[in-house]
Design a protein around this motif. Structure first.
Motif, PDB file in Angstrom:
ATOM      1  N   TYR A 183       0.796  -1.220   0.000  1.00 21.63           N
ATOM      2  CA  TYR A 183       0.000   0.000   0.000  1.00 21.63           C
ATOM      3  C   TYR A 183       0.835   1.280   0.000  1.00 21.63           C
ATOM      4  O   TYR A 183       0.375   2.313   0.458  1.00 21.63           O
ATOM      5  CB  TYR A 183      -0.980   0.048   1.192  1.00 21.63           C
ATOM      6  N   GLN A 184       2.060   1.242  -0.516  1.00 20.38           N
ATOM      7  CA  GLN A 184       2.839   2.491  -0.596  1.00 20.38           C
ATOM      8  C   GLN A 184       2.545   3.166  -1.932  1.00 20.38           C
ATOM      9  O   GLN A 184       2.660   2.538  -2.996  1.00 20.38           O
ATOM     10  CB  GLN A 184       4.344   2.202  -0.474  1.00 20.38           C
ATOM     11  N   TYR A 185       2.171   4.440  -1.869  1.00 19.93           N
ATOM     12  CA  TYR A 185       1.858   5.185  -3.092  1.00 19.93           C
ATOM     13  C   TYR A 185       3.033   5.035  -4.063  1.00 19.93           C
ATOM     14  O   TYR A 185       4.194   5.235  -3.671  1.00 19.93           O
ATOM     15  CB  TYR A 185       1.645   6.656  -2.728  1.00 19.93           C
ATOM     16  N   PRO A 186       2.745   4.667  -5.323  1.00 20.44           N
ATOM     17  CA  PRO A 186       3.849   4.283  -6.217  1.00 20.44           C
ATOM     18  C   PRO A 186       4.661   5.458  -6.765  1.00 20.44           C
ATOM     19  O   PRO A 186       4.790   5.642  -7.977  1.00 20.44           O
ATOM     20  CB  PRO A 186       3.123   3.526  -7.336  1.00 20.44           C
ATOM     21  N   GLU A 187       5.227   6.244  -5.802  1.00 19.22           N
ATOM     22  CA  GLU A 187       6.148   7.313  -6.196  1.00 19.22           C
ATOM     23  C   GLU A 187       7.460   7.202  -5.413  1.00 19.22           C
ATOM     24  O   GLU A 187       8.408   7.916  -5.691  1.00 19.22           O
ATOM     25  CB  GLU A 187       5.517   8.692  -5.963  1.00 19.22           C
ATOM     26  N   LYS A 188       7.491   6.319  -4.398  1.00 21.28           N
ATOM     27  CA  LYS A 188       8.705   6.150  -3.600  1.00 21.28           C
ATOM     28  C   LYS A 188       9.482   4.968  -4.185  1.00 21.28           C
ATOM     29  O   LYS A 188       8.883   4.072  -4.804  1.00 21.28           O
ATOM     30  CB  LYS A 188       8.353   5.869  -2.133  1.00 21.28           C
ATOM     31  N   LEU A 189      10.778   4.925  -3.971  1.00 24.49           N
ATOM     32  CA  LEU A 189      11.637   4.025  -4.749  1.00 24.49           C
ATOM     33  C   LEU A 189      11.067   2.623  -4.992  1.00 24.49           C
ATOM     34  O   LEU A 189      10.863   2.224  -6.143  1.00 24.49           O
ATOM     35  CB  LEU A 189      13.030   3.938  -4.106  1.00 24.49           C
ATOM     36  N   ILE A 190      10.774   1.878  -3.933  1.00 26.11           N
ATOM     37  CA  ILE A 190      10.428   0.461  -4.127  1.00 26.11           C
ATOM     38  C   ILE A 190       9.071   0.283  -4.818  1.00 26.11           C
ATOM     39  O   ILE A 190       8.949  -0.475  -5.789  1.00 26.11           O
ATOM     40  CB  ILE A 190      10.534  -0.296  -2.787  1.00 26.11           C
TER      41      ILE A 190
END
Ligand SMILES: NC(=O)c1ccc[n+]([C@@H]2O[C@H](COP(=O)([O-])OP(=O)(O)OC[C@H]3O[C@@H](n4cnc5c(N)ncnc54)[C@H](O)[C@@H]3O)[C@@H](O)[C@H]2O)c1
Length: 342
Positions: A183-190
């Motif tokens: 659920y990490q917004y897809p703008e951070k590295l991984i």
């Protein structure tokens, strides 16, 4: 305890809610979230039928809604995740960062004091310490933030300190490392790289990718915050770190291998953070470990699980990457050659 979890429709906040619902059956959660570009009801869909979970849409810098929730939901403690969180966006315009990350924290501190809450836990970041070439930061290290984002977080931390010293407000601060997981917004590295690589799109590596980050899985970060909330002392700061230091390039290579993709998808680009790109983060979490907290799995295991989650949960991230706002940000920030193939 009845918890007000602000920013609970975002990455770490939603996973913190999952942690609490699973480990504290007697607790209830009221989420307050503005649903900015980074927050979404789809992130908390799995919890919305739980009778111990409520959602309110609104901003933390609005004292009226904060007061109303505290009174109506009989809140005992606030856990504040609500923030503007993307360093790169703060380089374009830091206005919202100051509103949410400084004024918002002030409003929550005043509410904690006014309503005589048991606790407020403010979630902060290791980035407030700045960069360290050798050794590790402790909670006593000076704050030397280098980007508008990290400076706004440091300002929030200092508000917490001042309210504890001036009024005895029972506030605790945690400073977490670079966090990854579901659920990490897809703008951070991984998360960004997983989404792009799955579409065979190039991924932007800043410079040589030699920056060192200390990584922590989101469920370990969540359990660290929860330990500090329940076992920590007011006025104290606790680092939440897992000592997993990796160069960005090492992380990218693991992602490529896990997804079975070629090294040709790496695109080295000039570092957009220029002088502000911290070369290494590292901190000691001995103080939190002294309260009984420890991380659960190895970095490699957790990273593999995370990649699998993005492969299995395209339904969650695909609609985000199709939004105009998202595509415009990627195109304007990374420029032609990367953005144009969206
Ligand atoms: N992601 C990381 O690697 C990391 C590491 C250490 C600390 N942190 C801190 O953890 C917290 C959560 O980070 P995240 O990665 O989950 O962020 P995120 O961007 O995924 O989520 C932030 C959430 O806060 C909400 N929000 C933003 N401004 C708000 C406001 N004014 N009022 C109410 N809601 C608002 C958004 O809608 C979103 O749901 C932040 O305070 C961040 O500084 C993050």
């Amino acid at each position: 305890m009845n918890l007000l979890v602000t920013g609970g429709a975002g990455f770490i906040g939603s996973n913190y809610c999952r942690h609490v619902l699973q480990h504290h059956p007697e607790d209830s959660i009221s989420v307050l979230d503005a649903l900015t570009y980074a927050g979404s009801l789809s992130t908390i869909r799995d919890m919305e039928t739980d009778p111990r979970f409520r959602f309110h849409q609104g901003r933390i810098e609005d004292p009226k809604i904060v007061d109303r929730i505290i009174q109506e939901d009989k809140i005992d403690a606030i856990v504040n995740f609500a923030a503007e969180t993307h360093n790169d966006r703060s380089l374009i315009d830091a206005g919202d960062f100051l509103t949410s990350n400084v004024i918002g924290v002030h409003v929550l501190l005043v509410a904690t004091r006014r309503h005589k809450l048991q606790r407020m836990l403010h979630v902060s970041t290791d980035e407030v310490y700045g960069s360290i070439s050798s050794g590790e930061f402790t909670e006593e290290s000076p704050l030397m933030p280098n980007t508008p984002y990290s400076a706004s977080k440091a300002a929030g931390d200092l508000q917490c300190r001042a309210h504890f010293v001036s009024f005895g407000t029972p506030v605790i601060v945690t400073r977490g490392g670079n966090t990854y997981g579901p659920y990490q917004y897809p703008e951070k590295l991984i998360s960004f790289f997983c989404a792009r690589l799955m579409d065979n799109k190039k991924v932007p590596v800043y410079g040589e990718g030699s920056q060192v980050r200390e990584w922590i899985h989101v469920m370990d970060h969540a359990s660290g915050i929860d330990t500090a909330l329940r076992m920590g002392s007011p006025g104290q700061v606790y680092n939440v770190g897992d000592s997993n230091e990796r160069r960005n390039m090492e992380v990218v290579e693991i992602l490529l291998d896990e997804l079975g993709k070629s090294r040709e998808l790496i695109k080295h680009i000039p570092d957009p953070r220029e002088g502000a790109h911290d070369t290494r983060y590292s901190m000691s979490a001995d103080k939190l470990q002294g309260l009984g907290w420890k991380p659960s799995k190895t970095f490699e295991e957790s990273l593999r699980d995370t990649v699998r989650w993005y492969v299995d949960n395209e339904r969650w991230w695909r609609p985000i990457t199709q939004r105009l706002e998202y595509q415009t940000f990627v195109k304007s920030f990374y420029g032609p050659g990367l953005g144009e193939d969206l």
